[in-house]
Design a protein around this motif. Structure first.
Motif, PDB file in Angstrom:
ATOM      1  N   THR A 140      -4.142 -13.819  55.602  1.00  0.00           N
ATOM      2  CA  THR A 140      -3.580 -14.497  56.626  1.00  0.00           C
ATOM      3  C   THR A 140      -3.441 -15.848  56.262  1.00  0.00           C
ATOM      4  O   THR A 140      -2.750 -16.794  56.620  1.00  0.00           O
ATOM      5  N   ALA A 143      -0.977 -16.106  53.970  1.00  0.00           N
ATOM      6  CA  ALA A 143       0.395 -16.077  54.447  1.00  0.00           C
ATOM      7  C   ALA A 143       0.963 -17.150  55.551  1.00  0.00           C
ATOM      8  O   ALA A 143       2.115 -17.670  55.325  1.00  0.00           O
ATOM      9  N   ASP A 144       0.109 -17.634  56.448  1.00  0.00           N
ATOM     10  CA  ASP A 144       0.666 -18.391  57.508  1.00  0.00           C
ATOM     11  C   ASP A 144      -0.475 -19.273  58.131  1.00  0.00           C
ATOM     12  O   ASP A 144      -0.115 -20.317  58.931  1.00  0.00           O
ATOM     13  N   THR A 146      -3.284 -19.058  59.159  1.00  0.00           N
ATOM     14  CA  THR A 146      -4.184 -18.804  60.187  1.00  0.00           C
ATOM     15  C   THR A 146      -5.446 -17.813  59.855  1.00  0.00           C
ATOM     16  O   THR A 146      -5.590 -17.076  59.046  1.00  0.00           O
TER      17      THR A 146
END
Length: 279
Positions: A140, A143-144, A146
């Motif tokens: 994560t 990916a973004d 976070t």
């Protein structure tokens, strides 16, 4: 014999034992070579693989079957077989959040002293490597940007897997077996928000800690894991939020002679953004 020799701690244990000139069986489901050790097939779900792995072995590093809510079901029969085969010492990888007699691997911890004459149970805190490699947090982050947990402001004594491996090698090779459990932490307890701030600075990309409820985390994990295991993991996050992992220990320093690595040092080693090449 190192179970899980291709894994996060197992591969590091193999490397350290091999570097010390010790004969090592590096076991995995596909008998993958690791650091020059002898590769041997071993599968927790295939008891026919046990005999060959145990032959000529007197000490074992035990990593539980991944994702199993009831590891004792396969590990205890194996340990009885190991004792009959002449195993004298076993070092079990557990977790700081799972006490003697607790759920899952806690049942193996409880039984271990009656199954082998020399033993140790390693109970490390959460791995720093959870933020690199293929762990869900690392995915994560990539990916973004976070990190999603249900830990709130709770703090954890995150520990480098290199330090866990160093303690494991000590427990396997020291003349006197620990015959106890060893809680292993890094040098300071930090929140996931603190982790996100360090990663932002070191990588040059914004990383944010996104807080989830216990229920939303459980449901998210259950998309890839058995519901019982997902619930247990969500429960561990809730315990962190309540302060269960807000602690540090001297285990690494006391047993290895060097201080545990802090998270910034880990991040700079593993995750620092590449520097631009001069034109």
């Amino acid at each position: 014999m190192v179970v899980g020799a291709t894994g996060t701690t197992g591969s590091r244990v193999v490397a350290r034992l091999s570097a010390a000139g010790l004969r090592v069986k590096a076991t995995s489901r596909h008998a993958t070579p690791v650091d020059g050790a002898r590769p041997v097939r071993f599968d927790w779900n295939d008891p026919s693989s046990f005999d060959n792995a145990l032959e000529g072995t007197d000490r074992i590093y035990l990593v539980p079957p991944p994702g199993s809510p009831d590891p004792a079901a396969v590990m205890l029969p194996f340990l009885r077989q190991a004792r009959a085969a002449g195993i004298r010492r076993a070092v079990l990888l557990s977790a700081s959040a799972i006490p003697l007699g607790g759920p899952a691997i806690g049942q193996v911890h409880k039984a271990l002293p009656d199954l082998v004459p020399q033993w140790a149970v390693l109970r490390p805190s959460w791995f720093m490597q959870n933020f690199s490699g293929n762990h869900v947090h690392a995915r994560t982050i990539r990916a973004d940007g976070t990190i999603r947990t249900a830990t709130g402001e709770g703090r954890v004594g995150f520990v480098d897997a290199e330090d866990i491996a160093a303690v494991a090698v000590h427990a396997l090779t020291d003349a006197q077996a620990p015959n106890t459990d060893l809680i292993i932490t890094g040098p300071q307890a930090v929140s996931y928000g603190d982790i996100a701030a360090v990663l932002t600075e070191v990588t040059g990309h914004t990383v944010t800690h996104r807080r989830l409820t216990h229920e939303s985390l459980r449901d998210r994990l259950a998309a890839d894991l058995p519901i019982e295991f997902a619930t247990m993991l969500a429960d561990l996050d809730r315990a962190i939020a309540k302060g269960a992992e807000d602690r540090t220990t001297d285990t690494v320093q006391r047993l290895t002679g060097h201080p545990p690595r802090d998270f910034r040092a880990f991040a700079e080693r593993e995750m620092r953004r590449p520097r631009s090449r001069p034109v």
